[in-house]
Design a protein around this motif. Structure first.
Motif, short mmCIF file in Angstrom:
data_model
loop_
_atom_site.label_atom_id
_atom_site.label_comp_id
_atom_site.label_asym_id
_atom_site.label_seq_id
_atom_site.Cartn_x
_atom_site.Cartn_y
_atom_site.Cartn_z
N UNK A 71 -6.88 -8.00 7.39
CA UNK A 71 -7.94 -8.53 8.29
C UNK A 71 -8.33 -9.95 7.86
N UNK A 72 -8.55 -10.13 6.56
CA UNK A 72 -8.90 -11.47 6.03
C UNK A 72 -7.80 -12.48 6.33
N UNK A 73 -6.55 -12.05 6.13
CA UNK A 73 -5.43 -12.99 6.29
C UNK A 73 -5.29 -13.43 7.75
N UNK A 74 -5.43 -12.47 8.66
CA UNK A 74 -5.31 -12.80 10.09
C UNK A 74 -6.39 -13.81 10.48
N UNK A 75 -7.59 -13.64 9.93
CA UNK A 75 -8.71 -14.54 10.27
C UNK A 75 -8.54 -15.90 9.59
N UNK A 76 -8.26 -15.88 8.29
CA UNK A 76 -8.27 -17.14 7.55
C UNK A 76 -7.02 -17.99 7.78
N UNK A 95 -4.86 1.88 0.73
CA UNK A 95 -4.75 1.53 2.14
C UNK A 95 -5.99 0.76 2.59
N UNK A 96 -7.14 1.10 2.01
CA UNK A 96 -8.39 0.43 2.41
C UNK A 96 -8.38 -1.04 1.98
N UNK A 97 -7.91 -1.29 0.77
CA UNK A 97 -7.82 -2.68 0.29
C UNK A 97 -6.79 -3.44 1.14
N UNK A 122 0.84 -1.21 0.00
CA UNK A 122 0.00 0.00 0.00
C UNK A 122 0.87 1.25 0.00
N UNK A 123 1.95 1.22 0.80
CA UNK A 123 2.87 2.38 0.84
C UNK A 123 3.46 2.67 -0.53
N UNK A 163 -8.52 -12.12 -1.95
CA UNK A 163 -7.53 -11.02 -1.98
C UNK A 163 -7.31 -10.57 -3.42
N UNK A 164 -7.16 -11.54 -4.32
CA UNK A 164 -7.01 -11.20 -5.75
C UNK A 164 -8.22 -10.40 -6.22
N UNK A 165 -9.39 -10.83 -5.81
CA UNK A 165 -10.62 -10.13 -6.19
C UNK A 165 -10.63 -8.71 -5.67
N UNK A 166 -10.23 -8.53 -4.40
CA UNK A 166 -10.20 -7.18 -3.83
C UNK A 166 -9.25 -6.29 -4.63
N UNK A 167 -8.09 -6.84 -4.98
CA UNK A 167 -7.10 -6.03 -5.72
C UNK A 167 -7.65 -5.66 -7.11
N UNK A 168 -8.38 -6.60 -7.71
CA UNK A 168 -8.96 -6.32 -9.03
C UNK A 168 -10.17 -5.42 -9.01
N UNK A 169 -10.70 -5.12 -7.79
CA UNK A 169 -11.85 -4.21 -7.69
C UNK A 169 -13.20 -4.91 -7.65
N UNK A 170 -13.25 -6.12 -7.07
CA UNK A 170 -14.51 -6.89 -7.03
C UNK A 170 -15.56 -6.23 -6.14
#
Ligand SMILES: CC(C)=CCC/C(C)=C/COP(=O)(O)OP(=O)(O)O
Ligand SMILES: C=C(C)CCOP(=O)(O)OP(=O)(O)O
Length: 304
Positions: free
Chosen positions: A151-156, A143-145, A136-137, A200-207
């Motif tokens: 958050x997803x990674x810590x949980x999953x 930063x939002x993605x 993100x930096x 995560x891939x979906x989030x990066x692609x704008x799902x």
């Protein structure tokens, strides 16, 4: 990556991109004990199919419609491979599966000793969480993605996910009698990191949120199919190709799908789960779903 290559070539290209990015993920000058660095790199560079990074890249491509989303996705692809590699190092320890070979080489603890293998796993796990905010930096993802991905990674990957699944596997050894108990273990131990990868891939692609949910359904199903196939290959696979010992489940008295429902029904289950996964992707209305569909089919036929 503009040219349409066959799926095997595509996965090789994804693996090569990941290998290059992985090399850069460990700083060339890093003030850490040299033996720790060696132990981390030993397992990280031992190969492996790099399936989870490929799923991140292909999910980003499916949603975004182009492979130009790859650059933004690569740090996250490295993060998931760091986590997966740590989980294999710890899974192989004498306190867990006590395996001597992994990725065609002696296991980490066989080379570096148990204490260093535990610590190398710890360091890989922790470093994964350093890579995502860094992406993100550098401006690859917002930063939002990045926050949603962390958050997803810590949980999953954590207690409600992969670690919890591994614990259920450990506690249930020999005592499991139903498919639903086994499914719980596989869904968490294996599917959750695959769910992480595609979402995560979906989030990066704008799902959209709906597309993220459908990607999660895809991930759960291919993840379950992947673990059943792993159990099948443990029985009938080729040690050379797999890079690890076969028949280890039987020797460790592990309850698996083939043990509970037989080999043929296990293969049929892999097929059913793959169809279910593909229907989720088709429902999502992605710009270019082809690679995800091809990967689902490829995993059914894999021999390593
Ligand atoms: C927190 C930890 C340590 C998680 C390990 C998760 C995992 C999927 C291990 C490999 O499973 P397996 O034992 O079925 O596979 P293999 O046959 O490759 O050892
Ligand atoms: C979840 C399971 C079945 C452990 C092995 O995973 P992979 O089969 O993806 O291992 P590598 O190719 O990364 O070594």
């Amino acid at each position: 990556m503009n040219e349409r290559v066959a799926i095997k070539g595509y996965l090789t290209q994804c693996a090569e991109l990941t290998e290059t990015a992985l090399k850069r993920s460990i700083p060339a000058v890093w003030d850490v004990p040299e033996r720790l660095r060696e132990a981390m790199l030993y397992s990280l560079e031992a190969g492996g199919k790099r399936l989870r990074p490929a799923l991140i890249l292909s999910a980003a491509e499916a949603v975004f419609g182009k492979t130009s989303a790859f650059n933004a996705a690569l740090p996250v692809a490295c993060a998931v491979e760091f986590i997966h590699t740590y989980s294999l190092i710890h899974d192989d320890l004498p306190a867990m599966d006590n395996d001597d070979f992994r990725r065609g080489k002696p296991t980490n603890h066989k080379v570096f000793g148990e204490a260093m293998a535990i610590l190398a796993g710890d360091a890989l796990l922790t470093h994964a969480f350093h890579l995502i905010p860094q992406a993100a930096r550098q401006g690859g993802i917002s930063a939002e993605v990045a926050l949603a991905i962390v958050e997803d990674l810590a949980r999953l990957a954590g207690a409600p996910g992969m670690v919890g699944g591994q614990v259920a596997d450990m506690l249930g050894e020999q005592g499991i009698t139903s498919i639903s108990e086994l499914e719980y273990i596989h869904l968490h131990k294996t599917s959750d990191l695959i769910v992480f990868s595609v979402t995560a891939g979906g989030r990066i692609g704008g799902a959209t949120q709906k597309q993220i949910e459908l990607l999660a359904r895809f991930g759960r199903n291919i993840g379950l199919a992947f673990q059943i196939q792993d159990d099948i290959l443990d029985l009938i696979g080729d040690e050379q190709k797999l890079g690890k010992k076969t028949n280890s489940d039987v020797q460790q008295n592990k309850v698996t799908y083939p043990y509970l429902i037989g080999l043929e029904e296990s293969k049929a289950q892999v097929e059913r789960l793959t169809q279910e996964a593909k229907s989720a992707v088709l429902e999502a209305g992605f710009q270019d779903p082809l690679r995800l569909l091809e990967i689902a089919d490829y995993l059914v036929q894999r021999d390593h």
